[in-house]
Design a protein around this motif. Structure first.
Motif, short mmCIF file in Angstrom:
data_model
loop_
_atom_site.label_atom_id
_atom_site.label_comp_id
_atom_site.label_asym_id
_atom_site.label_seq_id
_atom_site.Cartn_x
_atom_site.Cartn_y
_atom_site.Cartn_z
N LEU A 90 0.92 -1.59 0.02
CA LEU A 90 0.02 0.25 -0.17
C LEU A 90 1.25 0.86 0.20
O LEU A 90 0.17 2.44 -0.81
N TYR A 91 1.50 1.21 0.52
CA TYR A 91 3.05 2.52 0.71
C TYR A 91 3.81 2.97 -0.76
O TYR A 91 3.64 3.73 -1.07
N VAL A 92 4.46 1.77 -1.16
CA VAL A 92 4.43 1.88 -2.94
C VAL A 92 3.74 2.10 -3.23
O VAL A 92 4.09 3.03 -4.33
N ALA A 93 2.10 1.83 -2.97
CA ALA A 93 1.24 2.01 -4.15
C ALA A 93 1.36 3.33 -4.22
O ALA A 93 -0.11 4.07 -4.60
N ILE A 98 -2.31 6.28 4.03
CA ILE A 98 -0.99 5.77 4.17
C ILE A 98 0.26 6.13 3.61
O ILE A 98 1.12 6.72 4.91
N LEU A 99 0.22 7.21 3.29
CA LEU A 99 1.39 7.91 2.99
C LEU A 99 0.95 9.40 4.12
O LEU A 99 2.55 10.22 4.44
N VAL A 104 1.20 5.73 12.02
CA VAL A 104 -0.67 5.16 11.95
C VAL A 104 -0.84 3.79 11.60
O VAL A 104 -1.30 2.69 12.18
N SER A 105 -0.88 3.79 10.38
CA SER A 105 -1.12 3.04 9.56
C SER A 105 -0.44 1.89 9.72
O SER A 105 -1.30 0.66 9.30
N ALA A 106 0.62 1.65 9.35
CA ALA A 106 0.87 0.56 9.48
C ALA A 106 0.94 -0.60 10.56
O ALA A 106 0.87 -1.71 10.73
#
Length: 176
Positions: A90-93, A98-99, A104-106
């Motif tokens: 999701l981060y790479v996307a 997420i960004l 928190v999202s992790a």
């Protein structure tokens, strides 16, 4: 992953056969022992109207506890790792949610992954596939019939037990 590592029991499969008479049940038990090469502790008879037959259905209480511990630890960790992989994807996307708050999202995605793994560990510990065998023995016991409960330890023993019981013409139930 090798699924057998999740289990702490030596015999994860249960097979039950129902008979109308003690003689037929004992004959089938002798046949199963000889054809499958089982020990006496792996082949147990449940008498009609017997009250304390639960120990014959689950003779390894320590093994069940080990299964609970192993399955929860292994699958909880696997869920945590899967959550990390999902979060990285999701981060790479470049997802804005997420960004904008990666920490928190992790934590959230890792938590969900770990919980999913723990829930799967609970399902494996509960062994819903054993319920069919347990129910068959309970019904037979209440109806005044004899049950033969077999705990094979490997696939070869399972096949031999099923072949011996098929030859006896008994009503057979088997877990996975």
């Amino acid at each position: 992953m090798a699924w057998h590592k999740l289990f702490g029991e030596r015999a994860t499969t249960k097979i039950a056969a129902v008979f109308d008479s003690e003689a037929a049940a004992e004959e089938a038990a002798a046949s199963v022992r000889s054809q499958a090469g089982l020990q006496a502790t792996q082949v147990l008879l449940v008498q009609p109207h017997e009250k304390e037959y639960a120990r014959k259905l689950e003779p390894e209480p320590q093994g069940v506890a080990r299964t609970a511990l192993r399955s929860h630890m292994i699958l909880g960790l696997a869920g945590l790792v899967a959550g990390a992989i999902v979060w990285m994807a999701l981060y790479v996307a470049d997802l804005p949610a997420i960004l904008s708050s990666p920490g928190v999202s992790a934590l959230f995605v890792l938590f969900l992954g770990a919980i999913a793994g723990l829930l799967l560990g609970g399902l494996i510990t509960a062994r819903p596939d054993h319920q069919l065998v347990i129910q068959r023995v309970q019904t037979a016991t209440e109806e005044g019939r004899w049950s033969l409960v077999v705990h094979p330890r490997d696939a070869r023993q399972c096949d031999a037990v099923m072949a011996a019981l098929a030859a006896s013409g008994a009503d057979v139930a088997r877990s996975v």
